[in-house]
Scaffold this motif. Sequence first.
Motif, PDB file in Angstrom:
ATOM      1  N   MET A 153       0.833  -1.197   0.000  1.00 48.42           N
ATOM      2  CA  MET A 153       0.000   0.000   0.000  1.00 48.42           C
ATOM      3  C   MET A 153       0.873   1.254   0.000  1.00 48.42           C
ATOM      4  N   PHE A 154       1.968   1.219   0.769  1.00 48.16           N
ATOM      5  CA  PHE A 154       2.888   2.351   0.798  1.00 48.16           C
ATOM      6  C   PHE A 154       3.579   2.542  -0.549  1.00 48.16           C
ATOM      7  N   THR A 155       3.805   1.452  -1.270  1.00 49.28           N
ATOM      8  CA  THR A 155       4.381   1.570  -2.611  1.00 49.28           C
ATOM      9  C   THR A 155       3.464   2.388  -3.507  1.00 49.28           C
ATOM     10  N   GLY A 156       2.166   2.177  -3.370  1.00 50.71           N
ATOM     11  CA  GLY A 156       1.195   2.978  -4.117  1.00 50.71           C
ATOM     12  C   GLY A 156       1.290   4.451  -3.757  1.00 50.71           C
ATOM     13  N   LEU A 157       1.451   4.753  -2.464  1.00 52.14           N
ATOM     14  CA  LEU A 157       1.616   6.139  -2.021  1.00 52.14           C
ATOM     15  C   LEU A 157       2.869   6.758  -2.632  1.00 52.14           C
ATOM     16  N   LEU A 158       3.966   5.995  -2.640  1.00 51.26           N
ATOM     17  CA  LEU A 158       5.231   6.501  -3.184  1.00 51.26           C
ATOM     18  C   LEU A 158       5.147   6.737  -4.685  1.00 51.26           C
ATOM     19  N   VAL A 159       4.469   5.837  -5.388  1.00 54.28           N
ATOM     20  CA  VAL A 159       4.323   5.993  -6.842  1.00 54.28           C
ATOM     21  C   VAL A 159       3.535   7.262  -7.160  1.00 54.28           C
ATOM     22  N   TRP A 160       2.477   7.511  -6.391  1.00 54.75           N
ATOM     23  CA  TRP A 160       1.707   8.747  -6.604  1.00 54.75           C
ATOM     24  C   TRP A 160       2.565   9.970  -6.309  1.00 54.75           C
ATOM     25  N   ASP A 161       3.359   9.908  -5.247  1.00 54.83           N
ATOM     26  CA  ASP A 161       4.238  11.011  -4.871  1.00 54.83           C
ATOM     27  C   ASP A 161       5.198  11.337  -6.015  1.00 54.83           C
ATOM     28  N   ILE A 162       5.836  10.310  -6.567  1.00 55.55           N
ATOM     29  CA  ILE A 162       6.788  10.512  -7.668  1.00 55.55           C
ATOM     30  C   ILE A 162       6.066  11.034  -8.915  1.00 55.55           C
ATOM     31  N   THR A 163       4.876  10.489  -9.196  1.00 54.65           N
ATOM     32  CA  THR A 163       4.109  10.907 -10.371  1.00 54.65           C
ATOM     33  C   THR A 163       3.720  12.377 -10.284  1.00 54.65           C
ATOM     34  N   LEU A 164       3.190  12.798  -9.119  1.00 55.51           N
ATOM     35  CA  LEU A 164       2.752  14.187  -8.958  1.00 55.51           C
ATOM     36  C   LEU A 164       3.938  15.145  -9.011  1.00 55.51           C
ATOM     37  N   ALA A 165       5.051  14.762  -8.362  1.00 54.96           N
ATOM     38  CA  ALA A 165       6.250  15.602  -8.390  1.00 54.96           C
ATOM     39  C   ALA A 165       6.777  15.734  -9.820  1.00 54.96           C
ATOM     40  N   SER A 166       6.733  14.652 -10.577  1.00 61.09           N
ATOM     41  CA  SER A 166       7.198  14.678 -11.967  1.00 61.09           C
ATOM     42  C   SER A 166       6.312  15.570 -12.826  1.00 61.09           C
ATOM     43  N   LEU A 167       4.996  15.453 -12.633  1.00 61.02           N
ATOM     44  CA  LEU A 167       4.073  16.288 -13.392  1.00 61.02           C
ATOM     45  C   LEU A 167       4.289  17.764 -13.091  1.00 61.02           C
ATOM     46  N   ALA A 168       4.422  18.090 -11.805  1.00 58.54           N
ATOM     47  CA  ALA A 168       4.597  19.490 -11.410  1.00 58.54           C
ATOM     48  C   ALA A 168       5.880  20.065 -11.988  1.00 58.54           C
ATOM     49  N   SER A 169       6.968  19.300 -11.897  1.00 61.28           N
ATOM     50  CA  SER A 169       8.246  19.797 -12.412  1.00 61.28           C
ATOM     51  C   SER A 169       8.248  19.864 -13.945  1.00 61.28           C
ATOM     52  N   THR A 170       7.479  18.991 -14.600  1.00 60.97           N
ATOM     53  CA  THR A 170       7.366  19.038 -16.060  1.00 60.97           C
ATOM     54  C   THR A 170       6.574  20.266 -16.503  1.00 60.97           C
ATOM     55  N   PHE A 171       5.461  20.540 -15.805  1.00 58.62           N
ATOM     56  CA  PHE A 171       4.672  21.731 -16.102  1.00 58.62           C
ATOM     57  C   PHE A 171       5.535  22.984 -16.011  1.00 58.62           C
ATOM     58  N   ARG A 172       6.441  22.974 -15.065  1.00 60.41           N
ATOM     59  CA  ARG A 172       7.297  24.132 -14.814  1.00 60.41           C
ATOM     60  C   ARG A 172       8.093  24.523 -16.071  1.00 60.41           C
ATOM     61  N   ARG A 173       8.484  23.535 -16.848  1.00 61.06           N
ATOM     62  CA  ARG A 173       9.325  23.800 -18.031  1.00 61.06           C
ATOM     63  C   ARG A 173       8.544  24.461 -19.163  1.00 61.06           C
ATOM     64  N   PHE A 174       7.229  24.259 -19.185  1.00 62.10           N
ATOM     65  CA  PHE A 174       6.434  24.733 -20.315  1.00 62.10           C
ATOM     66  C   PHE A 174       5.558  25.946 -19.988  1.00 62.10           C
ATOM     67  N   LEU A 175       5.389  26.241 -18.706  1.00 67.93           N
ATOM     68  CA  LEU A 175       4.529  27.351 -18.313  1.00 67.93           C
ATOM     69  C   LEU A 175       5.277  28.676 -18.367  1.00 67.93           C
ATOM     70  N   THR A 176       4.543  29.733 -18.673  1.00 66.25           N
ATOM     71  CA  THR A 176       5.127  31.069 -18.619  1.00 66.25           C
ATOM     72  C   THR A 176       5.215  31.521 -17.164  1.00 66.25           C
ATOM     73  N   TYR A 177       5.986  32.571 -16.923  1.00 66.05           N
ATOM     74  CA  TYR A 177       6.100  33.101 -15.559  1.00 66.05           C
ATOM     75  C   TYR A 177       4.736  33.549 -15.029  1.00 66.05           C
ATOM     76  N   ARG A 178       3.935  34.125 -15.925  1.00 64.70           N
ATOM     77  CA  ARG A 178       2.613  34.578 -15.495  1.00 64.70           C
ATOM     78  C   ARG A 178       1.741  33.390 -15.074  1.00 64.70           C
ATOM     79  N   ALA A 179       1.805  32.300 -15.829  1.00 63.34           N
ATOM     80  CA  ALA A 179       1.024  31.108 -15.490  1.00 63.34           C
ATOM     81  C   ALA A 179       1.519  30.491 -14.184  1.00 63.34           C
ATOM     82  N   ILE A 180       2.838  30.435 -14.003  1.00 65.30           N
ATOM     83  CA  ILE A 180       3.404  29.885 -12.766  1.00 65.30           C
ATOM     84  C   ILE A 180       2.979  30.723 -11.566  1.00 65.30           C
ATOM     85  N   THR A 181       3.012  32.061 -11.749  1.00 63.23           N
ATOM     86  CA  THR A 181       2.594  32.960 -10.672  1.00 63.23           C
ATOM     87  C   THR A 181       1.126  32.739 -10.328  1.00 63.23           C
TER      88      THR A 181
END
Length: 208
Positions: A153-181
């Motif tokens: 069950m904790f493995t599922g929690l960790l996988v979600w943690d890594i997935t969400l962190a990856s998505l957030a950091s990926t969005f960061r590369r494509f968003l404008t400063y105004r969108a990030i703000t």
Amino acid sequence: MSTMISYFILGLSLAAPIGPINAAQLDKGIKHGFMHAWIIGIGAIIADAILMALIYFGVVHFLTTPFMKTFLWFFGCFVLMYSGVESLMSAGKLKEEHNRSADTLAKSFFSGFFMSISNPLSILFWLGIYGSVLAETIAVYDRDHVLFYTGIMFTGLLVWDITLASLASTFRRFLTYRAITFISIISGLSLIGFGFHFGIKACQALFG
């Protein structure tokens, strides 16, 4: 095998609903990248592990006493309000800090940890969910299997943690400063909203 998959999916399902931790992870990931978002999730998962251990050993009921619930509501209110205000204050500085993080990983870790450990809803959530899972599992399997399936069950929690962190950091590369703000402001307001809710609960518990 099907039992292992079901516990893994349960872990994913428990981590996925939007709440203070996910909002904070998105905010940190967009501002400072993968590691900060991931470490917030790790802090929250360790807090969850402590709560689950308390449930496993039968001592979590101390945390559900009126005094402790009131204290945790107030403490959770403070942590969320502080995190939300900090997010709003830093939103206007993102352009200068986009390539360097003013926050330490330790700060991100303790932010996630205290958001989770100070949330009475989290305590009651794990008491209800993990308590029932524990009761059902231990009726069929021995303690070694209980610990094994808890790990799945904790493995599922960790996988979600890594997935969400990856998505957030990926969005960061494509968003404008105004969108990030804008996202940072929304995340900050969301955390303040959760904190305000906790504050109301604390006042109701104290004066009601």
